[in-house]
Design an enzyme around this catalytic site. Structure first.
Site, short mmCIF file in Angstrom:
data_model
loop_
_atom_site.label_atom_id
_atom_site.label_comp_id
_atom_site.label_asym_id
_atom_site.label_seq_id
_atom_site.Cartn_x
_atom_site.Cartn_y
_atom_site.Cartn_z
N ASN A 77 0.80 -1.22 0.00
CA ASN A 77 0.00 0.00 0.00
C ASN A 77 0.83 1.28 0.00
O ASN A 77 0.42 2.29 -0.57
CB ASN A 77 -0.92 0.00 1.22
N TYR A 144 5.55 9.42 -10.57
CA TYR A 144 4.43 8.69 -9.97
C TYR A 144 3.72 7.81 -11.01
O TYR A 144 3.47 6.63 -10.77
CB TYR A 144 3.44 9.68 -9.35
N LYS A 148 3.63 3.58 -10.94
CA LYS A 148 2.36 2.85 -10.86
C LYS A 148 2.12 2.00 -12.11
O LYS A 148 1.57 0.90 -12.02
CB LYS A 148 1.20 3.82 -10.63
N VAL A 179 -8.89 9.46 -3.32
CA VAL A 179 -9.16 9.29 -1.89
C VAL A 179 -8.60 10.47 -1.10
O VAL A 179 -7.55 11.02 -1.42
CB VAL A 179 -8.52 7.97 -1.39
N THR A 181 -6.58 11.59 1.25
CA THR A 181 -5.41 11.22 2.04
C THR A 181 -4.42 12.37 2.08
O THR A 181 -4.61 13.42 1.45
CB THR A 181 -4.71 9.99 1.42
#
Length: 241
Positions: A77, A144, A148, A179, A181
């Site tokens: 995660n 990023y 991914k 999300v 976060t």
């Protein structure tokens, strides 16, 4: 006893995954740089950017697990969106660190996980927390997006290899959606020159379009409990379930 190893449990989705799985009675070991206040969760301190130490971390994870485990699940995660910036203006050290945390660490941990469980006949699963950024290019997210995308393709390779094993490890790389976060806070703190879609992500927050970490963790757990990874394939998006 179902055993879960989860990276990045100090906050965000990882924190909620560890909390909810522990409350459901599972044996959870969390990995992060800083300690989490999570009742019932065993904690191992590790910096995932220190990739030369990760095989030892996996040894420690298995040493902490109960002998009567019926299943093992590794949830990769932990991740970071920095460095944000157009390629040509990105700090090389920050880029190297992000690649280590987002891609190299999950690969090494997955490799060690599969190796240690080669002869284990129970359920074995790897859940990689990916991103839509691995499937669509975004200006300012060169590092990023690349990490991914790499995580997705790594998952495809592992799924192909494991399909030929007697006791296979099931794997899925799942995008959690947008999300609320600390990663989103980092994005909103960037500037438009570094990330041209900055204002769009500010709007997501202002209009309440971000999913909560609690909801997202619930969806990921439900997916893991109710979906056959082999039928879905190695690439998924939690918003489709």
């Amino acid at each position: 006893m179902n055993v879960y190893f989860i990276t990045g449990v100090s906050k965000g989705i990882g924190f909620e995954l560890a909390k909810q799985l522990s409350e459901a009675g599972h044996f959870v070991v969390g990995i992060a740089r800083t300690m989490s206040e999570l009742d019932g969760v065993k904690f191992i301190s590790a910096d995932l950017s220190e990739t030369d130490k990760l095989e030892s971390v996996m040894d420690e994870l298995f040493a902490s697990a109960p002998q009567n485990a019926k299943s093992f699940t590794l949830i990769n995660n932990a991740g970071m969106v920095d460095p944000i910036g157009l390629i040509g203006a990105v700090n090389a050290v920050e880029m190297t660190n992000a690649i280590a945390v987002n891609l190299t660490a999950p690969m090494i941990l997955s490799n060690a996980f599969i190796s240690k469980l080669k002869d284990f006949k129970g359920s074995k699963r790897i859940i990689n927390i990916s991103s839509g950024a691995g499937r669509k290019a975004y200006e300012g997210w060169g590092t990023y997006c690349t990490t991914k995308a790499g995580l997705d393709h790594f998952s495809r390779v592992v799924a192909l290899e494991q399909s030929k094993e007697e006791y296979p490890v099931e794997i899925v790389s799942i995008a959690p959606g947008i999300v609320d976060t600390s990663m989103q806070e980092t994005i909103r703190a960037s500037n438009e020159d570094a990330f041209p879609l900055h204002d769009q992500f500010v709007t997501y927050k202002e209009q309440g379009l971000l999913s909560s970490t609690e909801q997202t963790a619930q969806k990921i757990i439900s997916f893991a409990e109710n979906v056959d990874f082999r039928e879905v394939g190695p690439i998924a998006d939690v918003r489709n379930y």
